[in-house]
Design a protein around this motif. Sequence first.
Motif, PDB file in Angstrom:
ATOM      1  N   ASP A 128      25.213  47.840  25.208  1.00 19.82           N
ATOM      2  CA  ASP A 128      25.245  45.871  25.451  1.00 19.82           C
ATOM      3  C   ASP A 128      24.551  45.660  25.123  1.00 19.82           C
ATOM      4  O   ASP A 128      23.794  44.963  24.582  1.00 19.82           O
ATOM      5  N   LEU A 129      22.823  46.293  25.755  1.00 17.05           N
ATOM      6  CA  LEU A 129      21.761  45.956  26.037  1.00 17.05           C
ATOM      7  C   LEU A 129      21.232  46.255  24.688  1.00 17.05           C
ATOM      8  O   LEU A 129      19.973  45.255  24.130  1.00 17.05           O
ATOM      9  N   ALA A 130      21.290  47.801  24.250  1.00 15.58           N
ATOM     10  CA  ALA A 130      20.850  48.347  23.152  1.00 15.58           C
ATOM     11  C   ALA A 130      21.501  47.198  21.779  1.00 15.58           C
ATOM     12  O   ALA A 130      20.841  46.780  20.786  1.00 15.58           O
ATOM     13  N   GLU A 131      22.786  46.842  21.607  1.00 11.36           N
ATOM     14  CA  GLU A 131      23.649  45.916  20.984  1.00 11.36           C
ATOM     15  C   GLU A 131      22.991  44.453  20.878  1.00 11.36           C
ATOM     16  O   GLU A 131      22.515  44.422  19.619  1.00 11.36           O
ATOM     17  N   ARG A 132      22.338  43.818  22.139  1.00 11.63           N
ATOM     18  CA  ARG A 132      22.005  42.919  21.452  1.00 11.63           C
ATOM     19  C   ARG A 132      20.359  42.752  20.486  1.00 11.63           C
ATOM     20  O   ARG A 132      19.248  41.620  21.078  1.00 11.63           O
ATOM     21  N   GLY A 133      19.909  43.958  20.705  1.00 11.09           N
ATOM     22  CA  GLY A 133      18.243  44.339  20.005  1.00 11.09           C
ATOM     23  C   GLY A 133      17.622  44.511  21.482  1.00 11.09           C
ATOM     24  O   GLY A 133      16.051  44.618  20.859  1.00 11.09           O
ATOM     25  N   ALA A 155      12.688  34.062  24.591  1.00 11.65           N
ATOM     26  CA  ALA A 155      12.003  35.636  24.600  1.00 11.65           C
ATOM     27  C   ALA A 155      12.605  36.257  23.370  1.00 11.65           C
ATOM     28  O   ALA A 155      13.692  37.141  23.474  1.00 11.65           O
ATOM     29  N   PRO A 156      11.855  37.236  22.382  1.00 11.02           N
ATOM     30  CA  PRO A 156      12.427  37.991  21.684  1.00 11.02           C
ATOM     31  C   PRO A 156      13.090  39.297  22.555  1.00 11.02           C
ATOM     32  O   PRO A 156      12.324  40.425  23.296  1.00 11.02           O
ATOM     33  N   ALA A 157      14.457  39.968  21.654  1.00 11.19           N
ATOM     34  CA  ALA A 157      15.405  40.708  22.464  1.00 11.19           C
ATOM     35  C   ALA A 157      13.934  42.123  22.195  1.00 11.19           C
ATOM     36  O   ALA A 157      14.302  43.041  23.139  1.00 11.19           O
ATOM     37  N   ALA A 158      13.738  42.855  21.033  1.00 10.56           N
ATOM     38  CA  ALA A 158      13.057  43.788  21.191  1.00 10.56           C
ATOM     39  C   ALA A 158      11.617  43.935  21.874  1.00 10.56           C
ATOM     40  O   ALA A 158      10.858  44.659  21.852  1.00 10.56           O
TER      41      ALA A 158
END
Length: 286
Positions: free
Chosen positions: A42-47, A25-28
């Motif tokens: 950390d979740l934002a850093e993963r996209g 699944a795409p992180a975005a």
Amino acid sequence: MIIAITGATGPFGRAVIDDLLGRGAPAADIIAAVREPGRAADLAERGLQVRQADYDRPETLTAAFLGADRLLMISSNEVGRRVAQHRNVIDAAVANDVRQIAYTSMIHADTSGIPLAAEHKATEAMIRVTRIPFAFLRNSWYLENYTARLTPVLDSGVVLGAAGDGRVAAATRPDFAAAAASVLAGSGTGDAVYELGGDHPFTLAELAAEISRQSGRQVVYRNLPPDEYARTLVASGHPEGYATALAAADVGLSRGELTTDSGDLTRLAGRPTTTLADAVAAGLKD
């Protein structure tokens, strides 16, 4: 397809996110809806899209679910306040025309005599009224409830409870998260109810025996009357209301209300559930 996940910084939410990303699944396309965005750096850093979503502040929920196609509503951990908080989440989902709500409910929520099931039953009823397609993920107990804090058990040599010879179909948090991710990533959006539990239900005496076998230290199960068990939980630091609820849950366990032979968890996860032996081994290692 945009997927929103509430409680995304909690252990279960993070496990679902990890599973979804592992499935490609795409992180975005994942909204991490969290009470405190600062804890989700950390979740934002993963996209992932990180948005504030406070169950007690409806305006944050409406904004958080904007553009979401599917919603995983992870149940609140505030026992006694869940119905009002969940109503806020459901109203925000309706306002945003969410096309599917997956909800982490409790095993046999509609028939269970365990007091903790009542708020889950009420939440399921609220979701049904919306006519939004739903998936009720009726989870049994987490294995981590028994294996995450083994030091006191090893020190005392005793597993305490009020469950008698009842069996619990416990599974690990990643097992249940895999089932949730499967539903969220799947193609189906019809109404579904899943009774989710581990493949090999066990008694608390068997739990004690497994801890003893692997640790090399004698551990036994001591069955207590529910009131006495609740008092021991209070003495160990649990709030009185929660201690009473846990003791009542053990009584339900003794009646067979925390087990299932549906096979739903293995089918959704696409693999066998974690064994008691493996969970105890992980707990002892930690």
